[in-house]
Write a protein that holds these residues in place. Structure first.
Motif, short mmCIF file in Angstrom:
data_model
loop_
_atom_site.label_atom_id
_atom_site.label_comp_id
_atom_site.label_asym_id
_atom_site.label_seq_id
_atom_site.Cartn_x
_atom_site.Cartn_y
_atom_site.Cartn_z
N ARG A 143 0.83 -1.21 0.00
CA ARG A 143 0.00 0.00 0.00
C ARG A 143 0.86 1.26 0.00
N GLU A 144 1.95 1.22 0.73
CA GLU A 144 2.85 2.37 0.75
C GLU A 144 3.42 2.61 -0.64
N ALA A 145 3.79 1.52 -1.31
CA ALA A 145 4.30 1.65 -2.68
C ALA A 145 3.22 2.13 -3.63
N ARG A 232 12.00 -5.35 -2.97
CA ARG A 232 12.31 -3.94 -3.22
C ARG A 232 11.54 -3.12 -2.19
N PRO A 233 12.09 -1.98 -1.76
CA PRO A 233 11.40 -1.15 -0.77
C PRO A 233 10.26 -0.37 -1.42
N PRO A 234 9.27 0.04 -0.65
CA PRO A 234 8.14 0.78 -1.21
C PRO A 234 8.56 2.06 -1.93
N GLU A 235 9.54 2.78 -1.37
CA GLU A 235 9.94 4.06 -1.97
C GLU A 235 10.62 3.88 -3.33
N ASP A 236 11.00 2.65 -3.65
CA ASP A 236 11.62 2.37 -4.94
C ASP A 236 10.66 2.66 -6.09
#
Length: 267
Positions: A143-145, A232-236
């Motif tokens: 959801r953050e992504a 992979r991180p959400p901010e990616d």
């Protein structure tokens, strides 16, 4: 005339007529010919690929049939195969066009996040196994992504080769992820009322936008699944969109999990 059509895309080679293959457009056009005697081209709001389903595809064709629009679905039913149904018919002005006049489309992507296979779901969902420790997809991270995708952006990074568009800017109005313990995949509206974020193997990604690039929703699903797996991180995702580079995005999720839910018009 405009039709609202539902179909199980499993045994179709997509929407568009292609020689020597079974397609949704081909079945509809043949049914219209059998009913009316008219050879007509049926134009869809969006051409779905092989294996992709529809709960509410919109399409139009021109006809001189005396059959009222609201009776067209029952009239066509005897001429259609069991994996296609006309849910609604509506009269529209002569200038109406299913593709160009659409103001938004909503797609749903269904993931079965379970260790055990489900033979009954294999044609209608993408099974993503939990990791070796039994951890399922991290929906909060997904959801953050997903929040980075909502809005007006250049989505070239989510466009597959094969049907490129010169203009890759689109607006995503809404993108939700709902986890549930039961199967609401065929509901005509999102299934938040049965959501159970504490558990449940089913994950439903639902996205509404003013238009979508080729394989855009399936690539979003594949990318968000990688976030959920911790690959992979959400901010990616924000950097990915800025890059416009398809090679940096996740895989194109398989077709059987994708549903065209509805197409909206100003009327």
């Amino acid at each position: 005339m405009r039709l609202r059509v539902s179909y199980d895309g499993t045994d179709f080679f997509g929407w568009q007529v292609q020689p020597g293959t079974r397609t949704v457009q081909g079945e509809l056009q043949e049914a219209i010919f059998r009913l009316t005697g008219e050879r007509r081209t049926v134009v869809a709001a969006g051409r779905t690929d092989a294996g992709v389903h529809a709960l509410g595809q919109a399409c139009h064709f021109r006809t001189q049939t005396p059959t009222p629009a609201h009776r067209l679905g029952p009239a066509l039913a005897p001429h259609l195969p069991p994996d296609v149904a006309v849910l609604e018919g509506r009269d529209v002005p002569p200038h109406f066009h299913s593709t160009r006049d659409a103001v938004s489309k909503t797609y749903r992507y269904v993931i079965l996040n379970d260790r055990d296979p489900n033979p009954l779901a294999r044609r209608f969902a993408w099974r993503v196994r939990p990791d070796v420790r039994g951890n399922g997809l991290n929906v909060d991270a997904m959801r953050e992504a997903a929040a980075h995708i909502v809005g007006r952006h250049d989505f070239a990074c989510f466009q597959s080769a094969g049907s490129p568009r010169p203009d890759t800017v689109r607006t995503v109005h809404r993108l939700t992820l709902t986890r549930a313990a039961i199967w609401p995949a065929w509901s005509p509206v999102p299934g938040e009322e049965i959501a159970n974020d504490a558990g449940g193997p089913w994950l439903f990604l639902e996205v509404t936008g003013d238009g979508f690039l080729y394989n855009m929703v399936r690539t979003i699903a594949g990318t968000l699944a990688e976030v959920g797996m911790g690959k992979r991180p959400p901010e990616d995702v924000a950097a990915l969109i800025a890059s416009r580079d398809r090679t940096l995005a996740g895989p194109t999720a398989p077709p059987q999990g994708l549903y065209l839910v509805r197409v909206d018009y100003d009327d």
